[in-house]
Design an enzyme around this catalytic site. Sequence first.
Site, PDB file in Angstrom:
ATOM      1  CE1 TYR A 101      -3.627   2.874   0.794  1.00 17.83           C
ATOM      2  CE2 TYR A 101      -1.725   3.627   1.792  1.00 17.83           C
ATOM      3  CZ  TYR A 101      -3.189   3.630   1.058  1.00 17.83           C
ATOM      4  OH  TYR A 101      -3.665   5.102   1.511  1.00 17.83           O
ATOM      5  CD  GLU A 189      -5.815   4.396  -1.603  1.00 18.98           C
ATOM      6  OE1 GLU A 189      -5.952   4.759   0.067  1.00 18.98           O
ATOM      7  OE2 GLU A 189      -6.904   4.001  -1.903  1.00 18.98           O
TER       8      GLU A 189
END
Length: 376
Positions: A101, A189
């Site tokens: 992530y 993101e």
Amino acid sequence: MKLHEYQSKQLFARYGIPIPKGRVAATATEARQIAEELGGRVVIKSQVLVGGRGKAGGIRLAKSPKEAEEVATQILAMEIKGLPVRKVLVDEAANIEQEIYLGITNDRAARRPVMMASSAGGVEIEEVARTTPEKIIKVHVDPLLGLRDFQARDVALGIDLPREHWKTFGGIACGLWKAYSENDATLAEINPLVITKEKQLVALDCKMLVDDNALFRHSDLVEMRDVDEEAAAETEARKYGLSYIKLDGQIGCMVNGAGLAMTTMDIVKLFGGEPANFLDIGGGAGADKVAAALRIILSDPNVKAILFNIFGGITRCDEVANGILSALAEVKLKIPMVVRLVGTNAEEGRQLLADAKMITAETLADAAQKAVAAVM
Ligand code: GDP
Ligand code: MN
């Protein structure tokens, strides 16, 4: 404003972030053609502006162009969290070894952006944040200096990234920072950023949110807005330059000025009611804007009464009254309406509304109490 995955990917690619080969398709036939061009296995990904598509069955692999067509047919017929799938992204499938992530958002408490990363990326990242927050590395970024190389290395070290990937990872982290800051994003993101079995870093899923208040200086991003994906009332409100936020109560509020709108909501609550919305029609709003605002408020089926609270300064109360009357000519009103007009041309405004079965009020407290009484 939210960007679709395929839009975020194209944008991130301009900042040097490696993305899979692929294109977006609106039909299953197109999806098949793209799969043919790519050759080999592909992943078919629903393009809707909500998270958790994978878990909802909106991300599926296909081994051949024929299967790609079948899977695309199924996904294009789906609804995910209430949103119909109108497009699918067809990407070259990746052989995943690890999912990372990597994201940047604003940390309001720290008053600066924060880069976050975790070696446990993928669809369970919310779970990771809740149960094992220590697995998420955070680095605050000075907005004037930007993300420094050493910070990117700190992140790589923090997530135990194998050394061989540090250089590429540094490029990706800095690219993500540039994409975030240059586009006035509130979130940029990559989840997952994967290490493939072929030892490559690839951004498999990208997401970006842009600050609406900065869109005036990003005409290229404004063009990416997908109005099919947003609530009709919001699209309509933007068209007329109204600030509208839907809430869950029963009293529709129409007010000029953000401060007065918040005060009105507070007073409604003080007298035991619940506002159905925040709506600021702005200063100097003419009849057409008022009519649009009324249509938008009435499009919410929860609204059981309307409270107009207008302070006439630049906005003239008689103009507002005319707006209400012209809106009522097109929208049949079946619910009570309480009007408080104060300021420039208030008498003329009240005169115009006197015959139209409207409840008038002298003070804000009086108006709020009458509106609350009307929904009881
Ligand atoms: P999200 O559920 O909306 O976040 O969608 P993602 O694009 O992140 O996909 C969800 C998951 O599907 C990823 O975490 C991967 O595990 C898997 N996935 C996505 N693309 C591929 C791919 O090309 N190959 C494989 N094997 N899995 C993929
Ligand atoms: Mn994802």
